[in-house]
Design a protein around this motif. Sequence first.
Motif, PDB file in Angstrom:
ATOM      1  N   HIS A   1       8.911  38.507 -27.091  1.00 60.15           N
ATOM      2  CA  HIS A   1       8.055  38.458 -28.184  1.00 60.15           C
ATOM      3  C   HIS A   1       6.681  38.664 -28.042  1.00 60.15           C
ATOM      4  CE1 HIS A   1      11.348  35.945 -29.488  1.00 60.15           C
ATOM      5  NE2 HIS A   1      10.878  35.790 -30.669  1.00 60.15           N
ATOM      6  N   ALA A   2       6.065  39.363 -28.858  1.00 56.43           N
ATOM      7  CA  ALA A   2       4.554  39.621 -28.815  1.00 56.43           C
ATOM      8  C   ALA A   2       3.908  39.192 -29.999  1.00 56.43           C
ATOM      9  CB  ALA A   2       4.411  41.008 -28.625  1.00 56.43           C
ATOM     10  N   ASP A   3       3.173  37.942 -30.051  1.00 57.63           N
ATOM     11  CA  ASP A   3       2.706  37.407 -31.161  1.00 57.63           C
ATOM     12  C   ASP A   3       1.284  36.636 -30.919  1.00 57.63           C
ATOM     13  OD1 ASP A   3       3.446  35.081 -29.998  1.00 57.63           O
ATOM     14  OD2 ASP A   3       5.436  34.800 -31.229  1.00 57.63           O
ATOM     15  N   LEU A   4       0.639  36.077 -31.805  1.00 59.80           N
ATOM     16  CA  LEU A   4      -0.525  35.443 -31.533  1.00 59.80           C
ATOM     17  C   LEU A   4      -0.571  34.518 -30.245  1.00 59.80           C
ATOM     18  CD1 LEU A   4      -3.310  35.438 -32.500  1.00 59.80           C
ATOM     19  CD2 LEU A   4      -2.754  33.696 -34.193  1.00 59.80           C
ATOM     20  N   ARG A   5       0.552  33.779 -30.248  1.00 60.32           N
ATOM     21  CA  ARG A   5       0.744  32.858 -28.840  1.00 60.32           C
ATOM     22  C   ARG A   5       0.788  33.453 -27.882  1.00 60.32           C
ATOM     23  NH1 ARG A   5       4.868  30.656 -26.071  1.00 60.32           N
ATOM     24  NH2 ARG A   5       6.265  31.735 -27.603  1.00 60.32           N
ATOM     25  N   THR A   6       1.270  34.643 -27.718  1.00 60.11           N
ATOM     26  CA  THR A   6       1.673  35.205 -26.320  1.00 60.11           C
ATOM     27  C   THR A   6       0.717  36.289 -26.123  1.00 60.11           C
ATOM     28  OG1 THR A   6       3.336  36.832 -27.338  1.00 60.11           O
ATOM     29  CG2 THR A   6       3.970  34.693 -26.419  1.00 60.11           C
ATOM     30  N   ARG A   7      -0.370  36.641 -26.906  1.00 58.53           N
ATOM     31  CA  ARG A   7      -1.327  37.628 -27.147  1.00 58.53           C
ATOM     32  C   ARG A   7      -2.031  37.912 -25.609  1.00 58.53           C
ATOM     33  NH1 ARG A   7      -5.854  39.425 -27.133  1.00 58.53           N
ATOM     34  NH2 ARG A   7      -6.838  37.209 -27.559  1.00 58.53           N
ATOM     35  N   PRO A   8      -2.442  36.645 -25.184  1.00 53.51           N
ATOM     36  CA  PRO A   8      -3.471  36.914 -23.945  1.00 53.51           C
ATOM     37  C   PRO A   8      -2.238  37.452 -22.878  1.00 53.51           C
ATOM     38  CG  PRO A   8      -3.688  34.795 -25.260  1.00 53.51           C
ATOM     39  CD  PRO A   8      -2.770  35.445 -25.803  1.00 53.51           C
ATOM     40  N   ASP A   9      -1.145  37.275 -22.889  1.00 50.42           N
ATOM     41  CA  ASP A   9      -0.412  37.606 -21.370  1.00 50.42           C
ATOM     42  C   ASP A   9       0.015  39.130 -21.715  1.00 50.42           C
ATOM     43  OD1 ASP A   9      -0.768  35.275 -20.086  1.00 50.42           O
ATOM     44  OD2 ASP A   9       0.997  34.359 -21.079  1.00 50.42           O
ATOM     45  N   PHE A  10       0.292  39.339 -23.193  1.00 51.91           N
ATOM     46  CA  PHE A  10       0.612  40.717 -23.500  1.00 51.91           C
ATOM     47  C   PHE A  10      -0.416  41.620 -23.263  1.00 51.91           C
ATOM     48  CE2 PHE A  10       1.614  43.557 -27.502  1.00 51.91           C
ATOM     49  CZ  PHE A  10       2.697  44.221 -26.704  1.00 51.91           C
ATOM     50  N   GLU A  11      -1.500  41.126 -23.835  1.00 52.93           N
ATOM     51  CA  GLU A  11      -2.667  42.042 -23.630  1.00 52.93           C
ATOM     52  C   GLU A  11      -2.880  42.555 -22.037  1.00 52.93           C
ATOM     53  OE1 GLU A  11      -7.098  42.918 -25.508  1.00 52.93           O
ATOM     54  OE2 GLU A  11      -6.246  40.869 -25.449  1.00 52.93           O
ATOM     55  N   GLN A  12      -2.767  41.419 -21.207  1.00 52.71           N
ATOM     56  CA  GLN A  12      -3.318  41.416 -19.732  1.00 52.71           C
ATOM     57  C   GLN A  12      -1.932  42.438 -19.069  1.00 52.71           C
ATOM     58  OE1 GLN A  12      -2.930  38.037 -17.551  1.00 52.71           O
ATOM     59  NE2 GLN A  12      -3.856  38.835 -15.767  1.00 52.71           N
ATOM     60  N   LEU A  13      -0.849  42.350 -19.606  1.00 54.19           N
ATOM     61  CA  LEU A  13       0.356  43.194 -19.160  1.00 54.19           C
ATOM     62  C   LEU A  13       0.013  44.659 -19.525  1.00 54.19           C
ATOM     63  CD1 LEU A  13       3.361  41.226 -19.699  1.00 54.19           C
ATOM     64  CD2 LEU A  13       2.288  41.864 -17.339  1.00 54.19           C
ATOM     65  N   LEU A  14      -0.483  44.970 -20.756  1.00 60.01           N
ATOM     66  CA  LEU A  14      -0.471  46.268 -21.223  1.00 60.01           C
ATOM     67  C   LEU A  14      -1.644  47.000 -20.767  1.00 60.01           C
ATOM     68  CD1 LEU A  14       0.121  45.760 -24.993  1.00 60.01           C
ATOM     69  CD2 LEU A  14       1.478  47.174 -23.376  1.00 60.01           C
ATOM     70  N   VAL A  15      -3.013  46.230 -20.471  1.00 59.03           N
ATOM     71  CA  VAL A  15      -4.111  46.822 -20.125  1.00 59.03           C
ATOM     72  C   VAL A  15      -3.913  47.281 -18.681  1.00 59.03           C
ATOM     73  CG1 VAL A  15      -6.619  46.482 -19.528  1.00 59.03           C
ATOM     74  CG2 VAL A  15      -5.671  45.616 -21.828  1.00 59.03           C
ATOM     75  N   ALA A  16      -3.286  46.587 -17.908  1.00 54.22           N
ATOM     76  CA  ALA A  16      -2.946  46.753 -16.444  1.00 54.22           C
ATOM     77  C   ALA A  16      -2.066  47.835 -16.301  1.00 54.22           C
ATOM     78  CB  ALA A  16      -2.354  45.591 -15.877  1.00 54.22           C
ATOM     79  N   LEU A  17      -1.077  48.135 -17.240  1.00 50.19           N
ATOM     80  CA  LEU A  17      -0.063  49.339 -17.089  1.00 50.19           C
ATOM     81  C   LEU A  17      -0.976  50.717 -17.426  1.00 50.19           C
ATOM     82  CD1 LEU A  17       2.631  50.413 -17.047  1.00 50.19           C
ATOM     83  CD2 LEU A  17       2.867  49.939 -19.323  1.00 50.19           C
ATOM     84  N   CYS A  18      -1.732  50.246 -18.712  1.00 47.62           N
ATOM     85  CA  CYS A  18      -2.595  51.632 -19.042  1.00 47.62           C
ATOM     86  C   CYS A  18      -3.723  51.939 -18.180  1.00 47.62           C
ATOM     87  CB  CYS A  18      -3.035  51.270 -20.687  1.00 47.62           C
ATOM     88  SG  CYS A  18      -1.872  51.169 -21.803  1.00 47.62           S
ATOM     89  N   THR A  19      -4.582  50.931 -17.711  1.00 43.81           N
ATOM     90  CA  THR A  19      -5.681  51.501 -16.494  1.00 43.81           C
ATOM     91  C   THR A  19      -5.117  51.874 -15.576  1.00 43.81           C
ATOM     92  OG1 THR A  19      -5.739  49.222 -15.851  1.00 43.81           O
ATOM     93  CG2 THR A  19      -7.260  49.781 -17.605  1.00 43.81           C
ATOM     94  N   GLN A  20      -3.915  51.474 -14.855  1.00 50.07           N
ATOM     95  CA  GLN A  20      -3.249  52.281 -13.852  1.00 50.07           C
ATOM     96  C   GLN A  20      -2.550  53.530 -14.049  1.00 50.07           C
ATOM     97  OE1 GLN A  20      -0.571  49.466 -12.232  1.00 50.07           O
ATOM     98  NE2 GLN A  20      -2.323  48.006 -12.137  1.00 50.07           N
ATOM     99  N   ALA A  21      -2.469  53.923 -15.377  1.00 52.85           N
ATOM    100  CA  ALA A  21      -1.655  55.253 -15.500  1.00 52.85           C
ATOM    101  C   ALA A  21      -2.735  56.705 -15.235  1.00 52.85           C
ATOM    102  CB  ALA A  21      -1.416  55.225 -17.087  1.00 52.85           C
ATOM    103  N   THR A  22      -1.972  57.755 -14.961  1.00 56.60           N
ATOM    104  CA  THR A  22      -2.805  58.817 -15.028  1.00 56.60           C
ATOM    105  C   THR A  22      -2.430  59.810 -16.050  1.00 56.60           C
ATOM    106  OG1 THR A  22      -1.014  59.576 -13.246  1.00 56.60           O
ATOM    107  CG2 THR A  22      -2.993  58.589 -12.503  1.00 56.60           C
ATOM    108  N   GLY A  23      -1.457  59.355 -16.604  1.00 51.18           N
ATOM    109  CA  GLY A  23      -0.928  60.452 -17.872  1.00 51.18           C
ATOM    110  C   GLY A  23      -0.570  59.247 -19.201  1.00 51.18           C
ATOM    111  N   ASP A  24       0.569  60.120 -19.737  1.00 52.89           N
ATOM    112  CA  ASP A  24       1.061  59.242 -21.047  1.00 52.89           C
ATOM    113  C   ASP A  24       1.767  58.212 -20.319  1.00 52.89           C
ATOM    114  OD1 ASP A  24       2.138  62.026 -22.761  1.00 52.89           O
ATOM    115  OD2 ASP A  24       0.110  61.248 -22.658  1.00 52.89           O
TER     116      ASP A  24
END
Length: 122
Positions: A39-62
């Motif tokens: 689930h990705a909702d308001l309650r889980t948003r902080p953890d969801f955002e942390q996971l996504l930002v970590a994935l995206c900032t480590q990416a070198t492409g799409d």
Amino acid sequence: MVVAIVEQPPPRAEHRADRQPGRATPDGVVPRQGRLTGHADLRTRPDFEQLLVALCTQATGDVHLDLAELDFIDVSGVITLLRAAGTLPGQSRLVLRNPPESMRRILDLLGPAVGAAGVTVD
């Protein structure tokens, strides 16, 4: 349950050769691929955002995300995806595969902001 991002091997589906997950582009960049579950909702948003930002900032492409196992996502989850896409390097994109129908409606409502954030639906 909070959403989880799981790295996975590239699919066998045909994509543009220069953007295929797991395959290097002409400049040597290998797009990352994973899937979202839970689930990705308001309650889980902080953890969801942390996971996504970590994935995206480590990416070198799409970054390609398969959403077929995503049980639920609300507007805050979609906006979190758009924000995380903004942390991708250069012209990299966040490519969403198999989004739930409710998510497609939210993306349609957000219109041009989705493309401007570097998010595409495959």
